[in-house]
Design a protein around this motif. Sequence first.
Motif, PDB file in Angstrom:
ATOM      1  N   LYS A   1       0.837  -1.190   0.000  1.00 30.70           N
ATOM      2  CA  LYS A   1       0.000   0.000   0.000  1.00 30.70           C
ATOM      3  C   LYS A   1       0.883   1.255   0.000  1.00 30.70           C
ATOM      4  O   LYS A   1       1.890   1.320   0.709  1.00 30.70           O
ATOM      5  CB  LYS A   1      -0.899   0.019   1.232  1.00 30.70           C
ATOM      6  N   VAL A   2       0.500   2.239  -0.787  1.00 27.76           N
ATOM      7  CA  VAL A   2       1.227   3.500  -0.813  1.00 27.76           C
ATOM      8  C   VAL A   2       0.845   4.317   0.416  1.00 27.76           C
ATOM      9  O   VAL A   2      -0.344   4.547   0.677  1.00 27.76           O
ATOM     10  CB  VAL A   2       0.909   4.296  -2.088  1.00 27.76           C
ATOM     11  N   GLU A   3       1.840   4.734   1.194  1.00 28.20           N
ATOM     12  CA  GLU A   3       1.612   5.537   2.390  1.00 28.20           C
ATOM     13  C   GLU A   3       1.967   6.993   2.055  1.00 28.20           C
ATOM     14  O   GLU A   3       3.128   7.329   1.824  1.00 28.20           O
ATOM     15  CB  GLU A   3       2.483   5.038   3.548  1.00 28.20           C
ATOM     16  N   MET A   4       0.942   7.859   2.013  1.00 29.87           N
ATOM     17  CA  MET A   4       1.167   9.246   1.600  1.00 29.87           C
ATOM     18  C   MET A   4       2.096   9.988   2.554  1.00 29.87           C
ATOM     19  O   MET A   4       2.876  10.838   2.125  1.00 29.87           O
ATOM     20  CB  MET A   4      -0.176   9.970   1.486  1.00 29.87           C
ATOM     21  N   LEU A   5       2.018   9.670   3.861  1.00 32.96           N
ATOM     22  CA  LEU A   5       2.925  10.319   4.811  1.00 32.96           C
ATOM     23  C   LEU A   5       4.374  10.023   4.453  1.00 32.96           C
ATOM     24  O   LEU A   5       5.242  10.900   4.510  1.00 32.96           O
ATOM     25  CB  LEU A   5       2.621   9.846   6.229  1.00 32.96           C
ATOM     26  N   GLU A   6       4.642   8.787   4.036  1.00 34.42           N
ATOM     27  CA  GLU A   6       6.000   8.400   3.665  1.00 34.42           C
ATOM     28  C   GLU A   6       6.420   9.077   2.372  1.00 34.42           C
ATOM     29  O   GLU A   6       7.559   9.514   2.215  1.00 34.42           O
ATOM     30  CB  GLU A   6       6.068   6.880   3.534  1.00 34.42           C
ATOM     31  N   VAL A   7       5.481   9.177   1.406  1.00 35.62           N
ATOM     32  CA  VAL A   7       5.795   9.821   0.131  1.00 35.62           C
ATOM     33  C   VAL A   7       6.117  11.302   0.331  1.00 35.62           C
ATOM     34  O   VAL A   7       7.079  11.829  -0.244  1.00 35.62           O
ATOM     35  CB  VAL A   7       4.611   9.665  -0.849  1.00 35.62           C
ATOM     36  N   LEU A   8       5.340  11.980   1.175  1.00 37.21           N
ATOM     37  CA  LEU A   8       5.476  13.428   1.339  1.00 37.21           C
ATOM     38  C   LEU A   8       6.620  13.834   2.256  1.00 37.21           C
ATOM     39  O   LEU A   8       7.242  14.872   2.057  1.00 37.21           O
ATOM     40  CB  LEU A   8       4.159  14.017   1.863  1.00 37.21           C
ATOM     41  N   THR A   9       6.902  13.008   3.270  1.00 34.39           N
ATOM     42  CA  THR A   9       7.885  13.404   4.283  1.00 34.39           C
ATOM     43  C   THR A   9       9.132  12.532   4.317  1.00 34.39           C
ATOM     44  O   THR A   9      10.146  12.929   4.886  1.00 34.39           O
ATOM     45  CB  THR A   9       7.247  13.381   5.683  1.00 34.39           C
ATOM     46  N   GLY A  10       9.056  11.330   3.734  1.00 31.78           N
ATOM     47  CA  GLY A  10      10.175  10.408   3.828  1.00 31.78           C
ATOM     48  C   GLY A  10      10.212   9.654   5.143  1.00 31.78           C
ATOM     49  O   GLY A  10      11.094   8.810   5.363  1.00 31.78           O
TER      50      GLY A  10
END
Length: 233
Positions: free
Chosen positions: A28-37
Amino acid sequence: MQMRVPMGGLPPSVQSLASLDQVSIKQKVEMLEVLTGFETRNRYAVLNKDMQQIFFVQEESSTCERCFCPQLRGFQLHMTDNNSQEIIRMSRDFKCCIGCCWCAGGCCQMVLNVEAPVGRLVGRIKTSNSKCSPHMQVFDAADNHLYTLWAPCCPCQCPICCEDDINVPITDPSLTQRVGNIAKVWRGCCREAFTDADSYRLTFPADMSLDSKVLCIGAAFMVEYLNESQEEN
């Protein structure tokens, strides 16, 4: 919710694997990880050939380990059916070294324990020594060597390296018979560039034993976490 079943057998929902010769694992794509690393807990959907979800997997791990030593982190993967009942648990302990090819069978060996149901050990997937490419071995609960996996020397995917699936054959211990395959699916340039949410396709014989299929799924997750470690380095 942990499923209560007789210790001698697999949970009923795992029986759905009996007729399958292929499953897909999609992170699953985690937007928090995409946006903040910020490294979040991984989540996965396990799908059948018709791309219908049959299981869901969620990582349990230490926030500190994920943030400061993600490649070395210990974790538990809780696999649940569509009724939210835990049917399989995979666990790996924290290691103070990543387990490079030269010492992956020694002090830096990574071991993934697979239980189905929880409390019944099905087997283990262990990293082993090699010269350059990742090497893993699959063992049953009695520590009998069942299968061997050799991954490519460079398992990363990017527009520069490759634009194709990366295959990890599953063979017998003698390396003479191929019994299955784990393919890291190419997701396209944009997804490869901006997210590490990988997808895998696992194939095996339809008549393979259920315990062996469960161990092959465990091996696919071992490949996933080793690839994740190399992508983060």
